[in-house]
Design a protein around this motif. Sequence first.
Motif, PDB file in Angstrom:
ATOM      1  N   ALA B 115       0.825  -1.217   0.000  1.00  0.00           N
ATOM      2  CA  ALA B 115       0.000   0.000   0.000  1.00  0.00           C
ATOM      3  C   ALA B 115       0.858   1.265   0.000  1.00  0.00           C
ATOM      4  O   ALA B 115       0.396   2.329  -0.403  1.00  0.00           O
ATOM      5  N   GLU B 116       2.097   1.146   0.452  1.00  0.00           N
ATOM      6  CA  GLU B 116       2.956   2.332   0.466  1.00  0.00           C
ATOM      7  C   GLU B 116       3.335   2.727  -0.967  1.00  0.00           C
ATOM      8  O   GLU B 116       3.339   3.909  -1.327  1.00  0.00           O
ATOM      9  N   ASN B 117       3.623   1.725  -1.766  1.00  0.00           N
ATOM     10  CA  ASN B 117       4.084   2.001  -3.133  1.00  0.00           C
ATOM     11  C   ASN B 117       3.010   1.833  -4.207  1.00  0.00           C
ATOM     12  O   ASN B 117       3.251   2.120  -5.377  1.00  0.00           O
ATOM     13  N   GLY B 118       1.851   1.308  -3.807  1.00  0.00           N
ATOM     14  CA  GLY B 118       0.787   1.125  -4.788  1.00  0.00           C
ATOM     15  C   GLY B 118       1.095   0.042  -5.800  1.00  0.00           C
ATOM     16  O   GLY B 118       0.926   0.224  -7.013  1.00  0.00           O
ATOM     17  N   THR B 119       1.575  -1.101  -5.304  1.00  0.00           N
ATOM     18  CA  THR B 119       1.825  -2.222  -6.201  1.00  0.00           C
ATOM     19  C   THR B 119       1.119  -3.465  -5.674  1.00  0.00           C
ATOM     20  O   THR B 119       0.917  -3.605  -4.459  1.00  0.00           O
TER      21      THR B 119
END
Lengths: 109, 518
Positions: B115-119
């Motif tokens: 969720a931090e990097n959106g992957t």
Amino acid sequence: MSARWKVLSLIAVLALPLPGLAADAVKGESYFAVTCGRCHRAGGMGTGILSRRPGIPAQGLLEQREDLTVTFIEAVVRNGSGNMPRITRAEVSNPQLAEIADYLARGKK
Amino acid sequence: MKPVLPPGLSAAQLDRALKAFAKVVGDEWVLSTDLDRDTYLDHFAVNADAHAAAAAVAPLTAEQVREIVLIANEYKVPLWPISRGKNFGYGGAAPRLKGSVVLDLSRMKKIEFDAENGTALVEPGVGFYDLYDYIQQNKLPFWTSVPGNSWGSVVGNALDRGVGYTTYGDHTSKICGMEVVLPTGEFMRTGMGAMSGAPTWNLYRYGFGPAWDQMFVQSNFGVVTKMGLWLMPAPESMIGLDIEMENADDLGWAVDLIAGMRRDGLLQQAPSLGSWLRGAAVLTTRKEWYDKPGALPDDVIAAIRKKFGIGWWSANMRLYGYEEVNEAAAKVISRAFAKRTRQPLKISHWRAGQPLEPNPFQGVPVTFPLQNAAWHGGRGGHIGYSPVLPANGAAALEQFKRTYDRYREFGMDYHGSFAMSERHITNVNQVLFNKDDKDMMGRVDKFFRALVGDAKEKRYGEYRTHIDYMDLVASTYDFNNHALRRANETIKDALDPNGILAPGKSGIWPRRYRSERT
């Protein structure tokens, strides 16, 4: 929104995917929702096609029909029907299909 | 039991292989009855039996995939991997080579989300609905990008270069890192994943040296068991700009105008200019309008357009991101269109906090667009003819006219769209047919081959095609005596010496089956 998408959205307005299933949902209904409901609840492809076909009750909504039997549902799922492709056992196992058919047919064999 | 076998394999060999598969996955997940086999036929095919599978095997884990691949090598059994098998119009779940065993990955449904990097790191059985539901249930601030029919697999769609409607709609370009089982049964990870435990596997695409993600796209060089994908951060605002264009010739200027906006970055999503049948075939059937054979006449087309209030072409542009930026971009777009047409842009606004609508512009999965398969009544079906053109109005118009004439010549109803990228157009044409109409079905093959021939003459190639036509389309990529095909097959033979993985996919045949090329 374009005319096209506006018209399409009218028929799909209830088609938002399920955010989650109620914990007490019966198995058949749960399986139906996840594996069939994307096409066979309001706004889905199956409902849209069936609702245009003469003689199909309940505006094509399978969960509101009284005429479905277990045998018929199992045959359609594995053999396909009209525009509905066949569904493999890997996608819907035989025990899951039995639960779904029982849910839709309400015990009618 | 009616045995279906690939060339050169005996029923006894197949039986031994299936028994070995069962030891890996359990008896239940080797699908080998007549009925099982039929469930893997291409429901929308012109000739489904030409691509019948021998059986299917459905692993649950990547390790099981690896073991199945090793067994396939031992018994020389060709495998046809599918993610969820919903590649309708391109073959569904069916193999290119009759008698292949389908390697059905639909049970592999793990999702890992950063969720931090959106992957997301997803397995092939994860469908667009699964990923959407996962994001909603976990209240993650990201949007999926979904195709018009969202029943299928996230991985499978990206691997066949499918598209969606948001700025992340070029799905194959959002791949970042894969785990692959090579045809000899060895695990490999691409990009930064080649370094054990690298935290950047799904963040930086290329790693060190050659980058191989695209090597496993539309190919038969490995079985993708995990794929890293980038997700679009949920936008603060979405602005829609829609226009209905009155005349068929409006395609030319509209393509030039939108192409410029795509190239300079004003529009970051790929609008698709679609003809009137795109909506009409979803909402109605042909006999509601016309009961004669042959292509629909102009007065019927006019009646359909009037009923739905649509143009000859519709274009739907979308802006995503910060509201002030979107507002500024919408002004520039509106001004540019006003110089070309009196037809107004219909502008709509969505802001964060409002409910999502059930449409792919908001990354919400839907299935209803595939209702168009029922256009003719009867058992409907379709195949796609999708040449890639330069993003140029004159070229688009010329291609449209040529294609439109072919549809009329063969008595078919035109269903075309032009999806606008920065420097090219993907011209997706659906050939809708009725499998219960023998006369129509007799025309489909000739029609399709004529279309491919027309494109070839202009040196336009298809971006994707049905399993029936993979050899035909591959043959049009002919530079230097088909140097690409020869290179692909050199690689194929090196990576897959027994030729067990998806023989014939994208026209790439291993040495063992090269005589099967059509």
